[in-house]
Design a protein around this motif. Structure first.
Motif, PDB file in Angstrom:
ATOM      1  N   GLN A   7       0.833  -1.220   0.000  1.00  0.00           N
ATOM      2  CA  GLN A   7       0.000   0.000   0.000  1.00  0.00           C
ATOM      3  C   GLN A   7       0.859   1.259   0.000  1.00  0.00           C
ATOM      4  O   GLN A   7       0.321   2.363   0.053  1.00  0.00           O
ATOM      5  N   GLU A   8       2.168   1.117  -0.034  1.00  0.00           N
ATOM      6  CA  GLU A   8       3.027   2.285   0.172  1.00  0.00           C
ATOM      7  C   GLU A   8       3.437   2.920  -1.156  1.00  0.00           C
ATOM      8  O   GLU A   8       4.429   3.644  -1.218  1.00  0.00           O
ATOM      9  N   ASN A   9       2.679   2.610  -2.234  1.00  0.00           N
ATOM     10  CA  ASN A   9       3.005   3.191  -3.545  1.00  0.00           C
ATOM     11  C   ASN A   9       2.264   4.514  -3.729  1.00  0.00           C
ATOM     12  O   ASN A   9       1.422   4.685  -4.616  1.00  0.00           O
ATOM     13  N   TRP A  32       3.486   8.830  -2.873  1.00  0.00           N
ATOM     14  CA  TRP A  32       4.544   9.688  -2.318  1.00  0.00           C
ATOM     15  C   TRP A  32       4.140  10.153  -0.932  1.00  0.00           C
ATOM     16  O   TRP A  32       3.072  10.756  -0.767  1.00  0.00           O
ATOM     17  N   HIS A  33       4.975   9.897   0.046  1.00  0.00           N
ATOM     18  CA  HIS A  33       4.629  10.275   1.413  1.00  0.00           C
ATOM     19  C   HIS A  33       5.868  10.479   2.279  1.00  0.00           C
ATOM     20  O   HIS A  33       6.980  10.086   1.912  1.00  0.00           O
ATOM     21  N   SER A  34       5.613  11.085   3.416  1.00  0.00           N
ATOM     22  CA  SER A  34       6.630  11.300   4.440  1.00  0.00           C
ATOM     23  C   SER A  34       6.135  10.535   5.662  1.00  0.00           C
ATOM     24  O   SER A  34       4.995  10.734   6.090  1.00  0.00           O
ATOM     25  N   VAL A  55      15.099   3.496   8.908  1.00  0.00           N
ATOM     26  CA  VAL A  55      16.146   2.554   8.510  1.00  0.00           C
ATOM     27  C   VAL A  55      15.427   1.311   7.994  1.00  0.00           C
ATOM     28  O   VAL A  55      14.727   0.631   8.755  1.00  0.00           O
ATOM     29  N   LEU A  56      15.578   1.028   6.710  1.00  0.00           N
ATOM     30  CA  LEU A  56      14.823  -0.060   6.061  1.00  0.00           C
ATOM     31  C   LEU A  56      15.788  -1.135   5.590  1.00  0.00           C
ATOM     32  O   LEU A  56      16.784  -0.837   4.914  1.00  0.00           O
ATOM     33  N   ARG A  57      15.469  -2.359   5.941  1.00  0.00           N
ATOM     34  CA  ARG A  57      16.341  -3.494   5.618  1.00  0.00           C
ATOM     35  C   ARG A  57      15.584  -4.468   4.729  1.00  0.00           C
ATOM     36  O   ARG A  57      14.441  -4.827   5.034  1.00  0.00           O
ATOM     37  N   ASP A  98      11.348  -1.849  -6.357  1.00  0.00           N
ATOM     38  CA  ASP A  98      12.272  -0.766  -6.009  1.00  0.00           C
ATOM     39  C   ASP A  98      11.581   0.234  -5.078  1.00  0.00           C
ATOM     40  O   ASP A  98      10.351   0.244  -4.962  1.00  0.00           O
ATOM     41  N   THR A  99      12.373   1.100  -4.464  1.00  0.00           N
ATOM     42  CA  THR A  99      11.820   2.244  -3.732  1.00  0.00           C
ATOM     43  C   THR A  99      12.410   3.514  -4.339  1.00  0.00           C
ATOM     44  O   THR A  99      13.555   3.511  -4.808  1.00  0.00           O
ATOM     45  N   MET A 100      11.603   4.580  -4.351  1.00  0.00           N
ATOM     46  CA  MET A 100      12.053   5.876  -4.867  1.00  0.00           C
ATOM     47  C   MET A 100      11.956   6.910  -3.754  1.00  0.00           C
ATOM     48  O   MET A 100      11.095   6.809  -2.879  1.00  0.00           O
ATOM     49  N   GLN A 111      10.578  12.645   0.478  1.00  0.00           N
ATOM     50  CA  GLN A 111       9.402  11.760   0.502  1.00  0.00           C
ATOM     51  C   GLN A 111       9.803  10.461  -0.203  1.00  0.00           C
ATOM     52  O   GLN A 111      10.790  10.430  -0.936  1.00  0.00           O
ATOM     53  N   HIS A 112       9.022   9.404  -0.013  1.00  0.00           N
ATOM     54  CA  HIS A 112       9.364   8.151  -0.679  1.00  0.00           C
ATOM     55  C   HIS A 112       8.123   7.459  -1.222  1.00  0.00           C
ATOM     56  O   HIS A 112       6.978   7.793  -0.845  1.00  0.00           O
ATOM     57  N   TYR A 113       8.382   6.461  -2.080  1.00  0.00           N
ATOM     58  CA  TYR A 113       7.328   5.765  -2.824  1.00  0.00           C
ATOM     59  C   TYR A 113       7.825   4.342  -3.056  1.00  0.00           C
ATOM     60  O   TYR A 113       8.875   4.137  -3.672  1.00  0.00           O
ATOM     61  N   ALA A 114       7.115   3.349  -2.547  1.00  0.00           N
ATOM     62  CA  ALA A 114       7.501   1.941  -2.743  1.00  0.00           C
ATOM     63  C   ALA A 114       6.794   1.434  -4.006  1.00  0.00           C
ATOM     64  O   ALA A 114       5.565   1.333  -4.028  1.00  0.00           O
ATOM     65  N   VAL A 115       7.571   1.143  -5.045  1.00  0.00           N
ATOM     66  CA  VAL A 115       6.991   0.796  -6.345  1.00  0.00           C
ATOM     67  C   VAL A 115       6.343  -0.592  -6.249  1.00  0.00           C
ATOM     68  O   VAL A 115       7.000  -1.581  -5.927  1.00  0.00           O
ATOM     69  N   ARG A 151       6.579 -12.080  -3.594  1.00  0.00           N
ATOM     70  CA  ARG A 151       6.754 -11.734  -2.183  1.00  0.00           C
ATOM     71  C   ARG A 151       7.885 -10.730  -2.006  1.00  0.00           C
ATOM     72  O   ARG A 151       8.915 -10.810  -2.689  1.00  0.00           O
ATOM     73  N   ARG A 152       7.704  -9.829  -1.093  1.00  0.00           N
ATOM     74  CA  ARG A 152       8.745  -8.832  -0.741  1.00  0.00           C
ATOM     75  C   ARG A 152       8.626  -8.586   0.761  1.00  0.00           C
ATOM     76  O   ARG A 152       7.543  -8.257   1.248  1.00  0.00           O
ATOM     77  N   VAL A 153       9.722  -8.764   1.488  1.00  0.00           N
ATOM     78  CA  VAL A 153       9.682  -8.590   2.953  1.00  0.00           C
ATOM     79  C   VAL A 153      10.754  -7.586   3.363  1.00  0.00           C
ATOM     80  O   VAL A 153      11.934  -7.746   3.009  1.00  0.00           O
ATOM     81  N   GLU A 186      12.066  -4.921   6.769  1.00  0.00           N
ATOM     82  CA  GLU A 186      11.898  -4.543   8.176  1.00  0.00           C
ATOM     83  C   GLU A 186      12.324  -3.095   8.337  1.00  0.00           C
ATOM     84  O   GLU A 186      13.367  -2.692   7.791  1.00  0.00           O
ATOM     85  N   ARG A 187      11.505  -2.350   9.064  1.00  0.00           N
ATOM     86  CA  ARG A 187      11.739  -0.904   9.145  1.00  0.00           C
ATOM     87  C   ARG A 187      11.713  -0.413  10.575  1.00  0.00           C
ATOM     88  O   ARG A 187      10.859  -0.818  11.364  1.00  0.00           O
ATOM     89  N   ILE A 188      12.659   0.443  10.916  1.00  0.00           N
ATOM     90  CA  ILE A 188      12.591   1.180  12.170  1.00  0.00           C
ATOM     91  C   ILE A 188      12.487   2.667  11.806  1.00  0.00           C
ATOM     92  O   ILE A 188      13.324   3.179  11.058  1.00  0.00           O
TER      93      ILE A 188
HETATM   94  C1  SIN Z   1       7.680   2.695   3.570  1.00  0.00           C
HETATM   95  O1  SIN Z   1       8.331   3.033   4.549  1.00  0.00           O
HETATM   96  O2  SIN Z   1       6.804   3.401   3.089  1.00  0.00           O
HETATM   97  C2  SIN Z   1       8.022   1.381   2.904  1.00  0.00           C
HETATM   98  C3  SIN Z   1       9.086   1.530   1.887  1.00  0.00           C
HETATM   99  C4  SIN Z   1       9.344   0.258   1.127  1.00  0.00           C
HETATM  100  O3  SIN Z   1       8.806  -0.797   1.489  1.00  0.00           O
HETATM  101  O4  SIN Z   1      10.120   0.302   0.159  1.00  0.00           O
END
Ligand code: SIN
Length: 307
Positions: free
Chosen positions: A128-130, A132-134, A147-149, A159-161, A282-286, A293-295, A297-299
């Protein structure tokens, strides 16, 4: 052809149209050039995003390394690390502690460890993160960074933008800069995250997370740089403007993150790590990998009120 930042070119009043150069400053002009003794920096664009080598993030991070990491993040706004094979959840917590305390996201599934969100996407749990957001702009003190792993990534896609919102501000026309000067906007999670919740859940969360206001143009808390701070899912209206005008202005400002010259795009591999400055970008998860599947982990790192 006039350059950005003048009032003479009527095309500059059309939010996405621009010919010729854009103003793309990596840091505020006059900022001393950073030097790095421990980090090997490979820029991905001239102003946003760098791959960083020369460091094993699974090992204890001393103060000299921590200082260079903080410096690199302020300079590049998003830094990437590859092949961090030994990086585990303790290392993840230690890395984010270089900047501050973890700030749990109230809407993301929790990982096994407090403060760590696990974003596991597949045919049953669609990304759902596609948009542009902060992160956490709906909070009084929005996250300073994240911090995204990458734990598991599809063989292609996913990809992420990221978009540089200081560059977005710099490239507004003078007329638009005057128009947004001093404005504040309301940020609210309900129009986006609320669509997945029952009325009872919404009412309960409203108690602790009411709508908040931030300046439309903030001063970055560490660099002081002017940065456009409105985003599509969470910024709901501009205070004091009629509804139509607020909607039109937010639409126009929201489009700025879509301009390619402001962006960087990262191709994930397992054991890649990205750290971003959540006020500067800002970012956008394509979301092009469904149903694979895509996994991740984010702090998210706790922030400060913005001004
Ligand atoms: C997010 O923090 O919005 C997720 C980013 C991602 O999964 O690439």
């Amino acid at each position: 052809m006039e350059t950005a930042g003048t009032d003479k070119n009527p095309l500059l009043e059309k939010p996405l149209i621009h010919f010729g150069r854009r103003v793309l400053e990596r840091t505020t002009p006059g900022t001393p050039q950073a030097g790095y003794r421990l980090l090997e920096i490979t820029p991905m664009t001239p102003h946003i995003g760098a791959e960083v080598g020369g460091v094993d993030l699974s090992r204890p991070i001393g103060e000299a390394l921590a200082e260079e990491l903080r410096q690199a993040l302020l300079e590049w706004k998003i830094i990437f690390f590859r092949d961090q094979r030994e990086f585990d959840v303790d290392a993840h917590l230690a890395l984010s502690a270089v900047w501050g305390e973890p700030e749990p996201n109230p809407f993301f599934p929790k990982g096994d460890t407090a403060g760590v969100s696990r974003l596991a996407k597949d045919a049953a749990a669609i990304g759902q993160e596609n948009i542009w957001h902060s992160d956490h702009s709906f909070m009084t003190a929005p996250a300073l960074g994240s911090v995204l792993r990458a734990v598991e990534v599809p063989s292609s896609g996913g990809d992420t933008m990221w978009a540089d919102m200081g560059a977005a501000y710099d490239n507004l026309s003078d007329a638009m800069k005057r128009r947004v000067e001093g404005l504040t906007a309301v940020h609210d999670w309900e129009p986006s995250w609320g669509t997945f919740m029952t009325p009872e859940q919404i009412a309960a969360l409203r108690q602790s997370l009411p709508p908040v206001e931030h300046p439309v143009v903030v001063r970055h808390p560490r660099t002081g740089r002017r940065t456009l701070y409105v985003n599509e899912p969470f910024t709901t209206r501009i205070v004091g403007l009629p509804e139509d005008e607020s909607r039109e202005l937010l639409h126009e400002l929201g489009l700025q993150a879509r301009i390619p010259e402001f962006q960087v795009r990262f191709r994930w591999q397992p054991d890649s790590i990205a750290i971003w400055d959540n006020i500067a970008v800002q970012h956008y998860a394509v979301n092009d990998y469904y149903p694979r599947r895509r996994v991740m982990e984010r702090i998210a790192i706790a922030g400060v009120p913005l001004s």
